[in-house]
Design a protein around this motif. Sequence first.
Motif, mmCIF file in Angstrom:
data_model
loop_
_atom_site.group_PDB
_atom_site.id
_atom_site.type_symbol
_atom_site.label_atom_id
_atom_site.label_comp_id
_atom_site.label_asym_id
_atom_site.label_seq_id
_atom_site.Cartn_x
_atom_site.Cartn_y
_atom_site.Cartn_z
ATOM 1 N N SER A 21 0.823 -1.210 0.000
ATOM 2 C CA SER A 21 0.000 0.000 0.000
ATOM 3 C C SER A 21 0.859 1.262 0.000
ATOM 4 O O SER A 21 0.512 2.268 -0.621
ATOM 5 C CB SER A 21 -0.931 0.000 1.220
ATOM 6 O OG SER A 21 -0.189 0.086 2.429
ATOM 7 N N TRP B 227 2.147 1.537 -3.478
ATOM 8 C CA TRP B 227 1.041 1.887 -4.367
ATOM 9 C C TRP B 227 0.753 3.384 -4.301
ATOM 10 O O TRP B 227 0.424 3.997 -5.328
ATOM 11 C CB TRP B 227 -0.212 1.099 -3.998
ATOM 12 C CG TRP B 227 -1.377 1.424 -4.895
ATOM 13 C CD1 TRP B 227 -1.635 0.932 -6.146
ATOM 14 C CD2 TRP B 227 -2.458 2.328 -4.601
ATOM 15 N NE1 TRP B 227 -2.795 1.462 -6.648
ATOM 16 C CE2 TRP B 227 -3.322 2.335 -5.713
ATOM 17 C CE3 TRP B 227 -2.767 3.126 -3.505
ATOM 18 C CZ2 TRP B 227 -4.476 3.107 -5.769
ATOM 19 C CZ3 TRP B 227 -3.924 3.907 -3.549
ATOM 20 C CH2 TRP B 227 -4.760 3.889 -4.672
ATOM 21 N N THR C 22 0.884 5.606 -7.528
ATOM 22 C CA THR C 22 -0.266 6.378 -7.991
ATOM 23 C C THR C 22 0.121 7.817 -8.305
ATOM 24 O O THR C 22 -0.278 8.380 -9.337
ATOM 25 C CB THR C 22 -1.375 6.356 -6.931
ATOM 26 O OG1 THR C 22 -1.806 5.002 -6.720
ATOM 27 C CG2 THR C 22 -2.575 7.197 -7.368
ATOM 28 N N TYR D 72 -0.564 -0.336 -14.184
ATOM 29 C CA TYR D 72 -1.126 0.361 -13.024
ATOM 30 C C TYR D 72 -2.456 -0.266 -12.592
ATOM 31 O O TYR D 72 -2.711 -0.440 -11.389
ATOM 32 C CB TYR D 72 -1.330 1.840 -13.329
ATOM 33 C CG TYR D 72 -1.962 2.595 -12.185
ATOM 34 C CD1 TYR D 72 -1.215 2.905 -11.048
ATOM 35 C CD2 TYR D 72 -3.303 2.955 -12.213
ATOM 36 C CE1 TYR D 72 -1.790 3.568 -9.978
ATOM 37 C CE2 TYR D 72 -3.879 3.622 -11.150
ATOM 38 C CZ TYR D 72 -3.118 3.928 -10.034
ATOM 39 O OH TYR D 72 -3.703 4.580 -8.968
ATOM 40 N N SER E 115 -3.073 -1.975 -9.004
ATOM 41 C CA SER E 115 -4.134 -1.454 -8.131
ATOM 42 C C SER E 115 -5.100 -2.559 -7.726
ATOM 43 O O SER E 115 -5.517 -2.640 -6.562
ATOM 44 C CB SER E 115 -4.890 -0.325 -8.843
ATOM 45 O OG SER E 115 -4.032 0.761 -9.133
ATOM 46 N N SER F 262 -5.815 -3.968 -3.976
ATOM 47 C CA SER F 262 -7.184 -3.990 -3.448
ATOM 48 C C SER F 262 -7.564 -5.366 -2.923
ATOM 49 O O SER F 262 -8.158 -5.495 -1.837
ATOM 50 C CB SER F 262 -8.172 -3.559 -4.544
ATOM 51 O OG SER F 262 -7.885 -2.248 -4.996
ATOM 52 N N GLN G 184 3.939 -3.727 -7.673
ATOM 53 C CA GLN G 184 4.126 -2.279 -7.648
ATOM 54 C C GLN G 184 5.477 -1.898 -8.256
ATOM 55 O O GLN G 184 5.573 -0.948 -9.039
ATOM 56 C CB GLN G 184 4.025 -1.754 -6.212
ATOM 57 C CG GLN G 184 2.789 -2.205 -5.447
ATOM 58 C CD GLN G 184 1.495 -1.821 -6.131
ATOM 59 O OE1 GLN G 184 1.373 -0.745 -6.702
ATOM 60 N NE2 GLN G 184 0.511 -2.709 -6.068
#
Length: 344
Positions: A20, A23, A27, A57, A61, A65, A253
């Motif tokens: 996370s 990520w 992002t 990407y 993602s 999730s 990632q």
Amino acid sequence: MALPNFNIDEAYLIGSWLESFFWGIYTLLFGMTMYSIYQKRKDGINRFTTVSLVLLYLLASAHMSLGLVRLIQGFIIYRDTIGPIEYFASVFIRVNMAKDYLYITNMFLGDLVVVWRLYIVWGKSILCAALPFLMCVAEFVAGYGATSQWLLPHPNGWEMLRWGTAMFTISLVTNILVTAAIASRIWYVSMRTRQVMGVDSGGRYNRVILLIVESGALISTTKIIEFTLFKLTPGNATMGLHAMYILYEILPQVTGIVPTMIIYAVNNGFTQRDDYYTSHKTTLAFATQTDNEMTAHTNTSLSAVVFAPSDEAMAAKKADAGRGAMGELTLKQSPSSSFTESQV
């Protein structure tokens, strides 16, 4: 010597937290990169690069999730029934299988990007790219074959292990071979440039380093560590070293961050300027010199990777340079060597 005990639930918890974190960085970087590509849209958009960045990407993602969903299920919903350790070790749970499929697809696409770079750097040679491409397909098949064992009426654990080992091995070998091939090509062109032109531009090393990183050096290092930990992971999920799953969570990632970072750096002038990665107006040409095709560049410091100018500029430089022989390096603009948006 006995390995330390590092439970699978703890590994997934740490790995998901780190994923996370990466990520979030990814992002932000992805948004800035897409904006830079949008700003340069009038110069043309390289479809392969742009589509690959978007797909990487989206896959990363979705992987992150599902990682959150698994944490909620493993540590909260099924805490008192299945238990965290048993839950995370149960690949047959559909959300776990979906996450594995995303990981495999992300790995496959990331390796394709590196193979595509090999194809370009070696003058769009299909012969050079054929074997690495087939290896990418093989790793994809092996990965899906391993996970899909759980869809069979009687899954075979040893078959899963063999398929999984094949997937990690092929991916690792592909990245190492392709990275070495790209680095060797850049080194050769740089050496020939220095010998023929007598130019030794220190600025070229920025591009060399970035190309090597993008073509898989960073990812290869990560994969080596991941494969080593994979071989050390025991079959028993309740005890032993399960640190592999930390990298297992992070790698999607990293696979997307590396090429995205390079595109952003190039588009924003952090390296020697070129628009090759996102524009069709420049071209990368590595060609063998033929008679009467010698060209000279004045007031130009050649780097390891040189992008050919337009037809008009090349014609003017040819007129100025005449037919002076410079060796085996040729930088030229021609229908056979140009890389345009329509070709991807």
